[in-house]
Design a protein around this motif. Structure first.
Motif, short mmCIF file in Angstrom:
data_model
loop_
_atom_site.label_atom_id
_atom_site.label_comp_id
_atom_site.label_asym_id
_atom_site.label_seq_id
_atom_site.Cartn_x
_atom_site.Cartn_y
_atom_site.Cartn_z
N ILE A 269 0.86 -1.17 0.00
CA ILE A 269 0.00 0.00 0.00
C ILE A 269 0.90 1.23 0.00
O ILE A 269 1.79 1.33 0.86
CB ILE A 269 -0.92 0.03 1.23
CG1 ILE A 269 -1.71 -1.28 1.36
CG2 ILE A 269 -1.86 1.23 1.18
CD1 ILE A 269 -2.63 -1.56 0.21
N PRO A 270 0.75 2.14 -0.95
CA PRO A 270 1.66 3.30 -1.03
C PRO A 270 1.75 4.07 0.28
O PRO A 270 0.73 4.35 0.92
CB PRO A 270 1.03 4.16 -2.14
CG PRO A 270 0.23 3.20 -2.96
CD PRO A 270 -0.28 2.16 -2.00
N TYR A 271 2.97 4.37 0.68
CA TYR A 271 3.25 5.21 1.85
C TYR A 271 2.67 4.65 3.15
O TYR A 271 2.48 5.39 4.11
CB TYR A 271 2.74 6.63 1.62
CG TYR A 271 3.28 7.28 0.37
CD1 TYR A 271 4.61 7.71 0.31
CD2 TYR A 271 2.48 7.43 -0.75
CE1 TYR A 271 5.11 8.29 -0.84
CE2 TYR A 271 2.98 8.02 -1.90
CZ TYR A 271 4.29 8.44 -1.95
OH TYR A 271 4.79 9.01 -3.10
N LYS A 272 2.37 3.36 3.18
CA LYS A 272 1.85 2.70 4.39
C LYS A 272 0.55 3.34 4.89
O LYS A 272 0.30 3.41 6.09
CB LYS A 272 2.90 2.70 5.51
CG LYS A 272 4.21 2.02 5.13
CD LYS A 272 5.22 2.11 6.26
CE LYS A 272 6.55 1.49 5.87
NZ LYS A 272 7.56 1.62 6.95
N ILE A 273 -0.27 3.80 3.95
CA ILE A 273 -1.53 4.43 4.32
C ILE A 273 -2.50 3.38 4.84
O ILE A 273 -2.61 2.28 4.29
CB ILE A 273 -2.15 5.15 3.09
CG1 ILE A 273 -1.22 6.30 2.65
CG2 ILE A 273 -3.53 5.71 3.41
CD1 ILE A 273 -1.69 7.00 1.40
N HIS A 274 -3.23 3.70 5.90
CA HIS A 274 -4.17 2.77 6.52
C HIS A 274 -5.35 2.54 5.58
O HIS A 274 -5.87 3.50 4.97
CB HIS A 274 -4.67 3.32 7.85
CG HIS A 274 -5.40 2.32 8.69
ND1 HIS A 274 -6.69 1.94 8.43
CD2 HIS A 274 -5.02 1.62 9.79
CE1 HIS A 274 -7.08 1.05 9.31
NE2 HIS A 274 -6.08 0.84 10.16
N GLU A 275 -5.78 1.28 5.46
CA GLU A 275 -6.88 0.97 4.54
C GLU A 275 -8.18 1.67 4.92
O GLU A 275 -8.98 2.04 4.06
CB GLU A 275 -7.12 -0.54 4.47
CG GLU A 275 -7.47 -1.22 5.77
CD GLU A 275 -6.26 -1.77 6.50
OE1 GLU A 275 -6.45 -2.56 7.43
OE2 GLU A 275 -5.13 -1.40 6.12
N GLY A 276 -8.39 1.85 6.23
CA GLY A 276 -9.59 2.54 6.67
C GLY A 276 -9.63 3.99 6.21
O GLY A 276 -10.70 4.52 5.88
N ALA A 277 -8.47 4.64 6.16
CA ALA A 277 -8.41 6.03 5.69
C ALA A 277 -8.74 6.11 4.20
O ALA A 277 -9.42 7.04 3.75
CB ALA A 277 -7.02 6.61 5.95
N ILE A 278 -8.26 5.13 3.43
CA ILE A 278 -8.58 5.09 2.00
C ILE A 278 -10.08 4.96 1.80
O ILE A 278 -10.69 5.67 1.00
CB ILE A 278 -7.83 3.93 1.32
CG1 ILE A 278 -6.32 4.13 1.42
CG2 ILE A 278 -8.25 3.80 -0.14
CD1 ILE A 278 -5.51 2.95 0.93
N ALA A 279 -10.69 4.04 2.53
CA ALA A 279 -12.13 3.82 2.41
C ALA A 279 -12.92 5.04 2.87
O ALA A 279 -13.95 5.39 2.27
CB ALA A 279 -12.54 2.59 3.22
N LEU A 280 -12.45 5.71 3.93
CA LEU A 280 -13.16 6.88 4.45
C LEU A 280 -13.14 8.03 3.44
O LEU A 280 -14.17 8.68 3.19
CB LEU A 280 -12.53 7.32 5.77
CG LEU A 280 -13.11 8.58 6.43
CD1 LEU A 280 -14.61 8.46 6.62
CD2 LEU A 280 -12.42 8.84 7.77
#
Length: 309
Positions: A269-280
């Motif tokens: 996942i680019p830049y270790k971004i949290h999956e929940g933040a992507i979905a939000l």
């Protein structure tokens, strides 16, 4: 409600006391603690730590904004005697969370510095930092108070989710499917509460290592992405539509599970971004886009009056 209030006060007092003892962990206070950690690993004391700026900001975004999308928090808003009381909740919450956070921040820094200095044995896991610091570096009475406060916080969240779950099973789902809730709601709510508690206890006892922590983080992301656009934005924006809410919730669930599966398959996942933040982020964008492209909804005078408060 009074139980939650008392638990919160205990946590705030305990946090301040632990912060005081963490400050005294090394003679030079937090200045020496920071210098010790920086000398061992400069990145660990950098503003964004080892996770990086975007990774840290994604966690901050998810947990700061996502807090208003947690069911056990939302339902407590319904306990207010007046809707006008909501305006006082934000400053009180910020102060409470800010003081409570001192406990975890100070323990983490103090224990890492103590281990580097050779004043404490190396920890087998990061989760051991808090209990070992409390047992070995604070008075026994304070350690007991903090452990009691932690159990109180767990109980507060647990009873909130049990109430939400029982209400969903007894009232919300039957009403959605057949237009009315179950008969004898209170009786079936009690039965459902016991059943949910038993199921959760069995799951926690027999789940693999790390599963509970992973589900906690993942669950927070799911609730945030599904509820924040609909509740936090939808109940304050007259332009929001039911279609946008349904699509945003469905899309958030799909995105959350897709990104989690990618992570499990070790897809970076680019830049270790949290999956929940992507979905939000995606859920909020979908909610706004569909609402603006749809016909404005007609609201009752009562709903408009509440939204104008």
């Amino acid at each position: 409600v009074y139980t939650d209030l008392f638990q919160g006060l205990i946590m705030i007092v305990a946090a301040l006391l632990v912060f005081f003892y963490a400050y005294q962990a090394l003679p030079g206070g937090f200045a020496e603690i920071s210098q010790t950690i920086a000398a061992d690993d400069a990145e660990a004391m950098a503003p964004w730590g080892a996770l990086g700026m975007l990774g840290c900001m994604s966690w901050y975004f998810l947990f700061a904004l996502g807090g208003v999308g947690q069911p056990h928090v939302v339902t407590k808003m319904m306990m207010n005697k007046s809707v006008r009381d909501v305006r006082y909740i934000m400053p009180v919450s910020i102060i409470g969370f800010g003081v409570s956070a001192l406990l975890w921040i100070s323990i983490g820094l103090a224990m890492r510095a103590l281990v580097i200095k050779g004043l404490h044995p190396e920890l087998a896991a990061a989760d051991a930092a808090a209990p070992q610091f409390l047992q070995l570096h604070t008075p026994a009475l304070l350690a007991g108070i903090v452990f009691a406060a932690l159990f109180a916080a767990i109980m507060s969240t647990a009873d909130g989710f049990l109430n939400v779950g029982a209400a969903a099973v007894v009232h919300d789902i039957p009403t959605a499917l057949r237009g009315k809730s179950l008969k004898h709601e209170l009786f079936w709510a009690r039965i459902t509460t016991v059943g949910l508690a038993a199921a959760a206890a069995l799951f926690s006892l027999y789940s693999p290592d790390g599963m509970i922590a992973m589900l906690g983080s993942f669950g927070w992301g799911i609730f945030a992405a599904a509820i924040v656009p609909v509740v936090a934005i939808g109940l304050n924006w007259k332009r929001g539509t039911a279609l946008a809410a349904n699509v945003a919730i469905s899309a958030s669930l799909l995105i959350n599970f897709t990104v989690m599966f990618m992570r499990k398959m070790e897809v970076p996942i680019p830049y270790k971004i949290h999956e929940g933040a992507i979905a939000l982020i995606a859920s909020i964008c979908i909610y706004f886009s569909i609402s603006l492209l749809s016909k404005p909804p007609e609201l009752s005078k009562e709903v408009e009056a509440v939204m104008d408060v």
